[in-house]
Design a protein around this motif. Structure first.
Motif, mmCIF file in Angstrom:
data_model
loop_
_atom_site.group_PDB
_atom_site.id
_atom_site.type_symbol
_atom_site.label_atom_id
_atom_site.label_comp_id
_atom_site.label_asym_id
_atom_site.label_seq_id
_atom_site.Cartn_x
_atom_site.Cartn_y
_atom_site.Cartn_z
ATOM 1 N N GLN A 176 -3.396 -8.944 -3.602
ATOM 2 C CA GLN A 176 -4.624 -9.659 -3.978
ATOM 3 C C GLN A 176 -4.728 -9.799 -5.497
ATOM 4 O OE1 GLN A 176 -8.233 -8.349 -1.763
ATOM 5 N NE2 GLN A 176 -6.812 -7.131 -0.531
ATOM 6 N N GLN A 177 -4.346 -8.759 -6.205
ATOM 7 C CA GLN A 177 -4.429 -8.785 -7.661
ATOM 8 C C GLN A 177 -3.554 -9.870 -8.274
ATOM 9 O OE1 GLN A 177 -3.550 -4.987 -9.537
ATOM 10 N NE2 GLN A 177 -2.974 -5.950 -11.460
ATOM 11 N N TYR A 178 -2.322 -9.996 -7.770
ATOM 12 C CA TYR A 178 -1.370 -10.916 -8.389
ATOM 13 C C TYR A 178 -1.392 -12.319 -7.787
ATOM 14 C CZ TYR A 178 0.614 -7.042 -11.008
ATOM 15 O OH TYR A 178 0.794 -5.988 -11.882
ATOM 16 N N TYR A 179 -1.814 -12.436 -6.521
ATOM 17 C CA TYR A 179 -1.734 -13.739 -5.870
ATOM 18 C C TYR A 179 -3.041 -14.210 -5.247
ATOM 19 C CZ TYR A 179 3.256 -12.871 -6.413
ATOM 20 O OH TYR A 179 4.496 -12.601 -6.931
ATOM 21 N N GLY A 180 -4.063 -13.364 -5.272
ATOM 22 C CA GLY A 180 -5.336 -13.755 -4.698
ATOM 23 C C GLY A 180 -5.293 -13.932 -3.198
ATOM 24 N N VAL A 181 -4.376 -13.249 -2.538
ATOM 25 C CA VAL A 181 -4.173 -13.390 -1.092
ATOM 26 C C VAL A 181 -4.222 -12.015 -0.438
ATOM 27 C CG1 VAL A 181 -2.482 -14.005 0.694
ATOM 28 C CG2 VAL A 181 -2.773 -15.472 -1.314
ATOM 29 N N LYS A 182 -4.923 -11.909 0.690
ATOM 30 C CA LYS A 182 -4.939 -10.664 1.457
ATOM 31 C C LYS A 182 -3.748 -10.641 2.414
ATOM 32 C CE LYS A 182 -8.567 -8.863 3.275
ATOM 33 N NZ LYS A 182 -8.544 -7.544 2.597
ATOM 34 N N ALA A 183 -3.186 -9.461 2.609
ATOM 35 C CA ALA A 183 -2.088 -9.305 3.565
ATOM 36 C C ALA A 183 -2.598 -9.538 4.983
ATOM 37 C CB ALA A 183 -1.484 -7.918 3.454
ATOM 38 N N ASP A 184 -1.707 -10.025 5.825
ATOM 39 C CA ASP A 184 -2.051 -10.250 7.225
ATOM 40 C C ASP A 184 -1.840 -8.997 8.070
ATOM 41 O OD1 ASP A 184 -2.569 -13.283 7.293
ATOM 42 O OD2 ASP A 184 -0.623 -13.155 6.286
ATOM 43 N N TYR A 185 -0.857 -8.183 7.680
ATOM 44 C CA TYR A 185 -0.550 -6.973 8.439
ATOM 45 C C TYR A 185 -0.089 -5.865 7.510
ATOM 46 C CZ TYR A 185 -0.471 -10.117 12.474
ATOM 47 O OH TYR A 185 -0.806 -11.043 13.429
ATOM 48 N N TYR A 186 -0.328 -4.621 7.961
ATOM 49 C CA TYR A 186 0.249 -3.442 7.316
ATOM 50 C C TYR A 186 1.376 -2.940 8.214
ATOM 51 C CZ TYR A 186 -4.059 -3.191 4.495
ATOM 52 O OH TYR A 186 -5.102 -3.454 3.644
ATOM 53 N N TYR A 187 2.509 -2.619 7.593
ATOM 54 C CA TYR A 187 3.676 -2.128 8.336
ATOM 55 C C TYR A 187 4.298 -1.033 7.488
ATOM 56 C CZ TYR A 187 7.738 -2.840 11.520
ATOM 57 O OH TYR A 187 8.729 -2.708 12.465
ATOM 58 N N PRO A 188 3.835 0.211 7.643
ATOM 59 C CA PRO A 188 4.317 1.293 6.780
ATOM 60 C C PRO A 188 5.775 1.638 7.060
ATOM 61 C CG PRO A 188 2.958 2.175 8.531
ATOM 62 C CD PRO A 188 2.854 0.683 8.630
#
Length: 384
Positions: A176-188
């Protein structure tokens, strides 16, 4: 369903190589190996064409590398390679593409333009817009160019793919900081089941065993040196310190006179060392993403003492009941000494079941299967 999997990290023994192989193998499990076509971009693998597999090897010479850069590709790609991969997508009737790196932007864009119905997802082992500027400062001129192009390709990827996948909430904030976009999924980070252990490799001793696992990567070497000089020498009356992993036997030359320090280098079975250690330590201060060695230690149920960097992406998700009891986050000498003082004064379990359960829930191959299945089904709009 046919899938294309593209990675440059399938072969390294640690780090993102473990994660890449987990992603590939999870796809194999979901749809069958015969339905997954692998593009292997590792520069140190010979060019090869096999069933459902294509590797390209390294660029031929420095002029070929420059040509790739002039095409606004990193040195992993040429325009002709991108065109060939897009052709594979068409020929093999690929429906789903998993890009195992965030810098494959030109490829992602080319696939979406030529085959708009194909669903493409991109996985971030780390956010290059944050990591690469650090690397640029200490790199050769030609590498600086490649890293800058990598950042531009990451940007292109973010806005070309159908879904962006990051490791955790901390990486999401960077996205979000660098591209202004939220991730769609978390995959640890996920790792396979711990191996069975054959024998105790440590000599009988009243001292507790501290274990460091890694390779002779500069960040590991610096972390070992710092820990040895600033922490271990102050606690060596109660602990032994073992470093294990390819190339780490070089540390014998640096600290030859301490009978409580052991550097083993490559070993056939890390399981033996993990199983019988009392504490796993990871005093790292550089890098990006989630550290594989942390997930491995958790899978063995080990008390873990590490820096904020080595616990990045893990610490935020841990139940408070294990903080400063089984998991210690330390960044100063005082933090480490306090943690080891607490550990020295009590009986330490070789396997803590609460950590094993945490592994099974969040960082195991079963967890990987569930996450990948959800990503594919929601991205494709159908059951797998």
């Amino acid at each position: 369903m046919k899938i294309l999997f593209v990675s440059k990290e399938l072969h390294p023994a640690a780090g993102s190589g473990v994660g890449a192989r987990m992603h590939r193998d999870t796809l194999y499990e979901l749809v069958g190996k015969e339905n997954v076509f692998v593009i292997d971009l590792d520069l140190f693998i010979e060019p090869s064409i096999k069933q459902n597999y294509r590797s390209y090897g390294k660029y031929k010479n420095k002029f070929e590398r420059i040509k790739r850069n002039l095409q606004m590709n990193t040195y992993y790609f040429s325009n002709s390679m991108i065109n060939e991969i897009v052709g594979i997508v068409e020929k093999e009737n690929i429906e789903f593409v998993f890009l195992d790196d965030s810098t494959f932007g030109k490829l992602a864009n080319a696939i979406k333009k030529k085959c708009p119905r194909v669903r493409v997802v991109s996985f971030f082992h780390d956010v290059k817009a944050q990591l690469y500027p650090i690397w640029i400062k200490r790199s050769k001129f030609v590498d600086k160019i490649d890293f800058r192009i990598g950042i531009e390709n990451e940007r292109k990827s973010v806005f070309s793919v159908d879904k962006n996948i990051v490791l955790n909430s901390a990486e999401d904030k960077l996205l979000q900081q660098y591209y202004g976009v939220k991730a769609d999924y978390y995959y640890p980070v996920c790792v396979g089941l711990p191996e069975d252990s054959a024998k105790n490799p440590y000599p009988k001793n009243e001292k507790k065993v501290i274990l460091f696992v890694g390779t002779s990567y500069v960040a590991n070497l610096n972390g070992i040196r710092w820990f040895y000089k600033n922490v271990f020498l102050k606690i060596s009356n109660h602990f032994e310190f073992w470093v294990v992993g390819k190339g780490l036997d070089c540390m014998k030359r640096e600290f030859p006179d301490n009978a409580s320090f052991h550097a083993e280098g490559f070993v056939e079975s890390l399981a033996d060392y993990y199983r019988y250690a009392d504490v796993v330590v990871a005093p790292l201060t550089g890098g990006g993403g989630m550290k594989i060695k942390t997930a491995e230690a958790i899978s063995y149920g080990k008390v873990f003492v590490g820096s904020t960097e080595s616990l990045h992406g893990y610490y935020e998700e841990m139940p408070k009941s294990i903080i400063n009891k089984l998991i210690f986050q330390c960044d100063t000498v005082e933090d480490y000494l306090k943690a080891f003082s607490e550990i020295a004064d009590r009986e330490v379990e070789k396997q803590n079941n609460v950590l094993v359960e945490l592994y099974k829930t969040k960082y195991s191959s079963a967890a990987s299967y569930n996450i990948m299945k959800k990503i594919m089904e929601e991205t494709m709009g159908k059951e797998i």
